[in-house]
Design a protein around this motif. Structure first.
Motif, mmCIF file in Angstrom:
data_model
loop_
_atom_site.group_PDB
_atom_site.id
_atom_site.type_symbol
_atom_site.label_atom_id
_atom_site.label_comp_id
_atom_site.label_asym_id
_atom_site.label_seq_id
_atom_site.Cartn_x
_atom_site.Cartn_y
_atom_site.Cartn_z
ATOM 1 N N ARG A 137 53.328 70.228 -3.349
ATOM 2 C CA ARG A 137 53.572 69.870 -1.953
ATOM 3 C C ARG A 137 53.251 71.035 -1.031
ATOM 4 O O ARG A 137 53.230 72.192 -1.447
ATOM 5 N N SER A 176 43.999 69.654 -0.872
ATOM 6 C CA SER A 176 43.716 71.097 -0.870
ATOM 7 C C SER A 176 43.330 71.596 0.508
ATOM 8 O O SER A 176 43.217 72.800 0.727
ATOM 9 N N TYR A 201 45.783 68.679 -6.634
ATOM 10 C CA TYR A 201 47.076 68.035 -6.358
ATOM 11 C C TYR A 201 47.320 66.964 -7.408
ATOM 12 O O TYR A 201 46.495 66.066 -7.597
#
Length: 207
Positions: free
Chosen positions: A114, A63, A194
């Motif tokens: 991504r 992040s 993520y």
């Protein structure tokens, strides 16, 4: 498994960002990392044979932008390139600098997939239904954060529609690179986690 794995290895390792920031995190051993990989194997599906492992590094999305993290590099029978598995234990998400906005329509961002190498685009997974034209993501950029808000395109009211959710990849272009800014979900106020693209069919679209 066909071979031997190294011992536990070092207790801690360094996660490093391009700007020079770093973070010390505990590391999982090669055996635990291998068991995590082996636990995802489906019976009857083709599988890979691990012949050994060594501690190295890999680049992954966080992040706070791309980071170099310690990783176990598993050598595979018949492959010249190792299979990489991050060894650093993720830290708890930092406190959010914004309040949750529950009055915003739509669902929270599901995950981050991504960030491009130049930091100018991020791809996330958003939810939408089966009676609309897909998901879109709005963005608000500040000095310290990138706030993402998922929305549904072309929803048609009335009629009969089943309560199903679909996962869709959405690529958002930014005015400037993410850098060390944190990615936040507008509806929850929390950092966007993520999780990679596992379980999501490729269907990228620009917001």
């Amino acid at each position: 498994m066909r071979g031997e794995l190294p011992g536990a290895g070092p207790k801690d390792g360094q996660v490093r960002w391009p700007g020079g920031d770093s973070l010390t995190r505990p590391l999982v051993g090669a055996d635990q990392s291998y068991r995590t990989l082996a636990g995802t194997h489906d019976d009857g599906a083709p599988h890979l044979t691990v012949t050994g492992a060594k501690l190295g590094t890999m680049t992954m999305v966080t992040s706070r932008g791309p980071a170099t993290v310690p990783a176990w590099l598993f050598s595979l029978d018949g492959y010249a390139t190792p299979l990489k598995q991050a060894a650093a234990v993720p830290s708890k998400p930092p406190p959010s600098p914004i309040e949750a906005a529950h009055d915003i329509p739509g669902r929270p961002i599901d995950r981050l997939i991504r960030i491009t190498g130049d930091g100018r685009s991020v791809t996330v997974v958003a939810l939408h239904g089966v009676c609309d034209d897909g998901a879109g993501v709005d963005v608000l950029e500040t000095r310290g954060s990138v706030v993402l808000s998922a929305a549904v395109k072309g929803h048609e009211g009335g009629g009969i529609c089943t309560k199903q959710s679909r996962l869709q990849q959405v690529t958002v272009k930014l005015e400037r690179p993410v850098g060390d800014r944190v990615l936040l979900d507008a509806r929850t106020g929390r950092p966007v986690p993520y999780k990679g693209s596992r379980g999501v069919s490729p269907s990228p679209s620009a917001s």
